[in-house]
Enzyme design. Sequence first.
Site, PDB file in Angstrom:
ATOM      1  N   ASN A   1      19.810 -21.014 -44.034  1.00 40.60           N
ATOM      2  CA  ASN A   1      19.727 -22.118 -44.990  1.00 40.60           C
ATOM      3  C   ASN A   1      18.247 -22.484 -45.110  1.00 40.60           C
ATOM      4  O   ASN A   1      17.694 -23.154 -44.245  1.00 40.60           O
ATOM      5  CB  ASN A   1      20.556 -23.292 -44.457  1.00 40.60           C
TER       6      ASN A   1
ATOM      7  N   ASN B   1      32.756 -39.452 -38.260  1.00 37.06           N
ATOM      8  CA  ASN B   1      32.443 -40.313 -37.110  1.00 37.06           C
ATOM      9  C   ASN B   1      32.572 -41.814 -37.323  1.00 37.06           C
ATOM     10  O   ASN B   1      32.750 -42.543 -36.357  1.00 37.06           O
ATOM     11  CB  ASN B   1      31.006 -40.025 -36.648  1.00 37.06           C
TER      12      ASN B   1
ATOM     13  N   HIS C   1      27.662 -29.376 -52.589  1.00 39.33           N
ATOM     14  CA  HIS C   1      28.489 -29.449 -51.374  1.00 39.33           C
ATOM     15  C   HIS C   1      29.784 -28.649 -51.556  1.00 39.33           C
ATOM     16  O   HIS C   1      30.772 -28.902 -50.872  1.00 39.33           O
ATOM     17  CB  HIS C   1      28.896 -30.888 -51.001  1.00 39.33           C
TER      18      HIS C   1
ATOM     19  N   MET D   1      23.823 -44.210 -40.877  1.00 33.84           N
ATOM     20  CA  MET D   1      24.981 -45.097 -40.847  1.00 33.84           C
ATOM     21  C   MET D   1      25.179 -45.754 -39.479  1.00 33.84           C
ATOM     22  O   MET D   1      25.651 -46.885 -39.385  1.00 33.84           O
ATOM     23  CB  MET D   1      26.231 -44.307 -41.256  1.00 33.84           C
TER      24      MET D   1
ATOM     25  N   ARG E   1      19.655 -41.749 -51.446  1.00 31.29           N
ATOM     26  CA  ARG E   1      19.832 -41.574 -52.895  1.00 31.29           C
ATOM     27  C   ARG E   1      20.729 -42.663 -53.464  1.00 31.29           C
ATOM     28  O   ARG E   1      21.700 -43.071 -52.828  1.00 31.29           O
ATOM     29  CB  ARG E   1      20.472 -40.215 -53.197  1.00 31.29           C
TER      30      ARG E   1
ATOM     31  N   GLU F   1      30.030 -25.702 -42.705  1.00 36.93           N
ATOM     32  CA  GLU F   1      29.527 -24.905 -43.821  1.00 36.93           C
ATOM     33  C   GLU F   1      29.049 -23.532 -43.358  1.00 36.93           C
ATOM     34  O   GLU F   1      29.207 -22.543 -44.071  1.00 36.93           O
ATOM     35  CB  GLU F   1      28.400 -25.671 -44.529  1.00 36.93           C
TER      36      GLU F   1
ATOM     37  N   ARG G   1      22.754 -19.634 -47.766  1.00 40.93           N
ATOM     38  CA  ARG G   1      23.188 -20.789 -48.548  1.00 40.93           C
ATOM     39  C   ARG G   1      22.234 -20.931 -49.725  1.00 40.93           C
ATOM     40  O   ARG G   1      21.022 -21.051 -49.539  1.00 40.93           O
ATOM     41  CB  ARG G   1      23.140 -22.047 -47.694  1.00 40.93           C
TER      42      ARG G   1
HETATM   43  P1  ADP Z   1      23.572 -33.825 -43.683  1.00 37.94           P
HETATM   44  O1  ADP Z   1      23.909 -34.324 -45.036  1.00 37.94           O
HETATM   45  O2  ADP Z   1      22.125 -33.935 -43.340  1.00 37.94           O
HETATM   46  O3  ADP Z   1      24.218 -32.512 -43.312  1.00 37.94           O
HETATM   47  P2  ADP Z   1      25.413 -34.936 -41.726  1.00 37.94           P
HETATM   48  O4  ADP Z   1      26.685 -34.475 -42.319  1.00 37.94           O
HETATM   49  O5  ADP Z   1      24.992 -34.364 -40.435  1.00 37.94           O
HETATM   50  O6  ADP Z   1      24.222 -34.912 -42.753  1.00 37.94           O
HETATM   51  O7  ADP Z   1      25.521 -36.531 -41.563  1.00 37.94           O
HETATM   52  C1  ADP Z   1      24.424 -37.248 -41.113  1.00 37.94           C
HETATM   53  C2  ADP Z   1      24.784 -38.705 -41.059  1.00 37.94           C
HETATM   54  O8  ADP Z   1      25.990 -38.896 -40.315  1.00 37.94           O
HETATM   55  C3  ADP Z   1      23.742 -39.523 -40.322  1.00 37.94           C
HETATM   56  O9  ADP Z   1      22.777 -40.008 -41.192  1.00 37.94           O
HETATM   57  C4  ADP Z   1      24.546 -40.645 -39.749  1.00 37.94           C
HETATM   58  O10 ADP Z   1      24.438 -41.743 -40.620  1.00 37.94           O
HETATM   59  C5  ADP Z   1      25.963 -40.193 -39.778  1.00 37.94           C
HETATM   60  N1  ADP Z   1      26.566 -40.201 -38.440  1.00 37.94           N
HETATM   61  C6  ADP Z   1      26.500 -39.254 -37.486  1.00 37.94           C
HETATM   62  N2  ADP Z   1      27.154 -39.659 -36.377  1.00 37.94           N
HETATM   63  C7  ADP Z   1      27.648 -40.883 -36.647  1.00 37.94           C
HETATM   64  C8  ADP Z   1      28.408 -41.825 -35.914  1.00 37.94           C
HETATM   65  N3  ADP Z   1      28.808 -41.583 -34.658  1.00 37.94           N
HETATM   66  N4  ADP Z   1      28.725 -42.980 -36.507  1.00 37.94           N
HETATM   67  C9  ADP Z   1      28.328 -43.237 -37.777  1.00 37.94           C
HETATM   68  N5  ADP Z   1      27.608 -42.403 -38.496  1.00 37.94           N
HETATM   69  C10 ADP Z   1      27.265 -41.222 -37.961  1.00 37.94           C
END
Ligand code: ADP
Length: 419
Positions: free
Chosen positions: A8, A340, A177, A289, A247, A406, A89
């Site tokens: 990627n 999560n 996505h 988050m 965004r 992915e 990707r």
């Molecule tokens: P990307 O779009 O970069 O692939 P991810 O799917 O890994 O992102 O998601 C990243 C986001 O997931 C982080 O910015 C965070 O906000 C959120 N995140 C990860 N773990 C937790 C958690 N335990 N609780 C809440 N939010 C989480």
Amino acid sequence: MPTVLVLNSGSSSLKYQLVDPGSGTALAGGIVERIGEDTGRVRHETRGQEVVRERPVADHGTALRLVLELFEEAGPSLREAGIVAVGHRVVHGGTSFSAPVVVDDDVVAAVRALIPLAPLHNPANVTGIEVARELLDVPHVAVFDTAFFADLPPAAATYAIDAKTAAEHGVRRYGFHGTSHQFVSSAVAIHPAVTAKLAAEGRDPRTLRQVVLHLGNGASASAVLGGRAVETSMGLTPLEGLVMGTRSGDVDPGIVFHLLRSGGLTVDDVDTLLNKRSGLLGLGGVNDMRELTRLVAAGDDAARLALDVYLHRLRKYVGAYAAVLGGIDVLTFTAGVGENAAVVRAGAVDGLGFLGLAVDPARNAARSREARVISPGPDAADTADTARPRPGAAAPALVMVVPTNEELAIARQTIALTG
Ligand code: ADP
């Protein structure tokens, strides 16, 4: 066991994972960061061990050579691990690619021709493919983030702007996505709770109505009918739709003209504003988050508003997609936030009981890496006996959490094409 190296390539990074598509395990993976800067960094992980190297990495060719060295030094050796193909990707496949393809010179040229539609992503994707083809003498496959949405119904794919101008500049909804939405919606369709629900209702799997919420740093929603994507929230670019980490998602396009004409901002300023300084970061001061929910718990008003806007947008999309599909059978959360953040999942369906949507608090709070049902009701095993809808009532929908993967999806599509 045949393995696939999944690449990627970003503008200044190269993420990789060596995947065994059969078992679904990742044998090794890592990331090269800050390519082209003075301070490059590689992190390689295998069997719980991490190797980190800090050194300047001039370009993507140097980055991949470094990765190949690490595979030999830290393991596993690519040859011994049985590498048979590389899966790339690629962010934008335009209207040219509705499925993965084996890479040849024509494919590289076609991906390059799509650069005007994805100026931030496709150049790096092209470079990644070129250097990998030079260094790894195995078949290469391009897997497109847009492919799952290439077949959107015209009414969903078309923007209501002058048709000639749109055609001239390739303006339509492409969606992004897609690899994740396809992987997750396919996993949902064969989950025992879902097949039991359809069986109990005497329904053909082709009538299965799904909404998938991919909530990571980027976030997107899709509506999937019997395996086909019929609507998605990202558009010409990955800026449209849901509120994201940095965004804005949907805004009135008039805001852009206002800021240009009256706000003294340049086109690049507005681009940066909407892509990098908006969303949760722009409203609540943080894009993660986890941090945002901590701030909310501590009584921070700006963070509360950011979360409220995020959840309001989610509910609005779920409602809109219920209308597009004529109801929802399964609503699924995936990606970092979706997998999560129980508080986000609860908030996203809050008040949507009229669509048959609800979460069971204990199931929602339970932590697991498995695909699971978090709506109330009987367990998957006995759903078939009890899921029959009451006369006159909307059948309760399933709400699920399904981890996305992915890299595995790309590896499987790569193997499927190369044998
Ligand atoms: P990307 O779009 O970069 O692939 P991810 O799917 O890994 O992102 O998601 C990243 C986001 O997931 C982080 O910015 C965070 O906000 C959120 N995140 C990860 N773990 C937790 C958690 N335990 N609780 C809440 N939010 C989480």
